[in-house]
Design an enzyme around this catalytic site. Structure first.
Site, mmCIF file in Angstrom:
data_model
loop_
_atom_site.group_PDB
_atom_site.id
_atom_site.type_symbol
_atom_site.label_atom_id
_atom_site.label_comp_id
_atom_site.label_asym_id
_atom_site.label_seq_id
_atom_site.Cartn_x
_atom_site.Cartn_y
_atom_site.Cartn_z
ATOM 1 N N GLY A 175 -26.695 -43.238 1.921
ATOM 2 C CA GLY A 175 -25.873 -42.196 2.537
ATOM 3 C C GLY A 175 -26.582 -40.879 2.664
ATOM 4 O O GLY A 175 -27.279 -40.600 3.648
ATOM 5 N N CYS B 262 -11.186 -41.304 -1.474
ATOM 6 C CA CYS B 262 -11.630 -40.010 -0.944
ATOM 7 C C CYS B 262 -11.166 -38.901 -1.886
ATOM 8 O O CYS B 262 -9.977 -38.808 -2.197
ATOM 9 C CB CYS B 262 -11.057 -39.758 0.445
ATOM 10 S SG CYS B 262 -11.488 -38.098 1.051
ATOM 11 N N ASN C 101 -17.653 -43.925 -4.524
ATOM 12 C CA ASN C 101 -17.405 -42.766 -3.674
ATOM 13 C C ASN C 101 -17.988 -41.546 -4.395
ATOM 14 O O ASN C 101 -18.547 -41.650 -5.481
ATOM 15 C CB ASN C 101 -15.905 -42.608 -3.417
ATOM 16 C CG ASN C 101 -15.617 -41.929 -2.066
ATOM 17 O OD1 ASN C 101 -16.272 -40.952 -1.704
ATOM 18 N ND2 ASN C 101 -14.641 -42.436 -1.340
HETATM 19 O O1 RRO Z 1 -13.905 -37.055 4.624
HETATM 20 C C1 RRO Z 1 -14.143 -36.739 3.441
HETATM 21 O O2 RRO Z 1 -13.922 -35.603 3.013
HETATM 22 C C2 RRO Z 1 -14.682 -37.683 2.464
HETATM 23 C C3 RRO Z 1 -14.219 -38.967 2.311
HETATM 24 BR BR1 RRO Z 1 -12.954 -39.706 3.446
HETATM 25 C C4 RRO Z 1 -14.709 -39.779 1.253
HETATM 26 O O3 RRO Z 1 -14.307 -40.924 1.051
HETATM 27 N N1 RRO Z 1 -15.625 -39.245 0.428
HETATM 28 C C5 RRO Z 1 -16.101 -37.999 0.599
HETATM 29 O O4 RRO Z 1 -16.948 -37.547 -0.174
HETATM 30 N N2 RRO Z 1 -15.612 -37.219 1.618
#
Ligand code: RRO
Length: 305
Positions: free
Chosen positions: A267, A129, A193
């Site tokens: 996504g 993240c 990610n």
């Molecule tokens: O929640 C987020 O801000 C987030 C996560 Br956990 C992630 O793995 N990737 C992203 O773009 N946002």
């Protein structure tokens, strides 16, 4: 065309899954998609405790993608276990549960809590993240930190639940991270990610997101994602890859398969088209048939041959 594939040791009827964080935990998609027909619902990264996330605004559109600084908003593992996962299981949907934490032990505890939970097919270990307090918290940026998390999870996770590690594109050598987590016991790799990015509003002359930087997703990052899948499949041809990054059509998904992905996640595309996951499945089937493939399996990694 036979679209069946495997996520580690588990067979699924479709190689097209949701991507973590983009379809809530399935309920928002249900009116548009047969949740039992897609590969799995990959749930939003869950942590040990509920979290409200970063200050708003925390999503911004750009001409080629989306920037988010959500900051791990979610119900925490108790809420996921009491509400979201039973809701999915009652509908016969397969859940691939994304887990996140700030310490190795957090990940291990989450994996333990998810052992034997009905409908939980496997785990996606989110070590990438971008919206955390410091870059030092991004385990996927360091092969040793990444493998520490994965080996701790694999040691306690349900043996029947494959463990996929979700990798970050913000590294100089994704192959060395992929190798480290595979050596540590990962059953597969989720790539990628979001890419760390920034948008400034020319009127206010300030960053648009409350979190300042954010994770960039959508078509802008598709060639980066495809390159990562290509490099990792080249180096580790036996490692199952769940590919993602800007996939919004069957031909996009096909490219990831040809590069070496045995499954894909859709996504950001769902924000424009809530039926995108089902549509990509149908379009991928047609694209494979047109090219003379009788099965998905024959096409995985084809571009390397
Ligand atoms: O929640 C987020 O801000 C987030 C996560 Br956990 C992630 O793995 N990737 C992203 O773009 N946002």
């Amino acid at each position: 065309v036979d679209l069946r594939t495997a996520l580690g040791s588990v067979e699924v009827p479709s190689p097209v899954l949701t991507a973590s964080g983009c379809s809530a935990n399935g309920a928002e998609l249900e009116p548009f998609v047969d949740l039992t027909a897609i590969g799995a619902v990959v749930t939003k990264s869950v942590q040990l405790r509920p979290r409200s996330g970063r200050p708003t605004p925390r999503m911004a559109e750009t001409p080629s993608g989306m920037l988010n600084s959500i900051g791990l908003q979610g119900p925490g593992i108790d809420g996921l276990l009491s509400d979201d996962l039973p809701w999915l299981a009652e509908r016969g949907a397969r859940a691939f549960v994304s887990i996140a934490g700030t310490r190795v032990e957090d990940f291990a505890e989450l994996a333990q809590r998810l052992r034997g939970v009905p409908g939980v097919l496997g785990l996606e270990v989110n070590i990438s993240c971008p919206n955390v307090e410091s870059r030092g918290e991004v385990f996927a940026c360091d092969p040793v930190a990444a493998s520490d998390v994965v080996s701790a999870v694999r040691a306690v996770a349900d043996p029947a639940q494959p463990v996929y590690a979700k990798l970050s594109p913000d590294v100089t050598d994704i192959v060395s991270v992929a190798r480290a987590v595979t050596d540590a016991g990962a059953d597969g790799l989720s790539m990628i990610n979001t890419l760390l990015g920034l948008v400034i509003d020319p009127d206010t002359m300030r960053p648009v997101l409350g979190g300042v930087t954010g994770g960039l997703s959508g078509p802008a990052i598709r060639p980066v994602a495809l390159r990562c899948v290509w490099q990792v499949h080249q180096a580790l041809p036996e490692a199952p890859i769940l590919g993602m990054g800007g996939i919004r059509s069957g031909l996009d998904a096909l490219q990831f398969v040809l590069a070496g992905a045995s499954a894909v996640s859709v996504g950001t595309a769902v924000f424009n088209d809530p039926s995108a996951v089902a549509r990509v499945h149908d379009e991928l089937a047609a694209a494979l048939a047109q090219r003379g493939f009788a099965s998905l399996r024959e096409a995985v990694g084809y571009a390397h041959r």
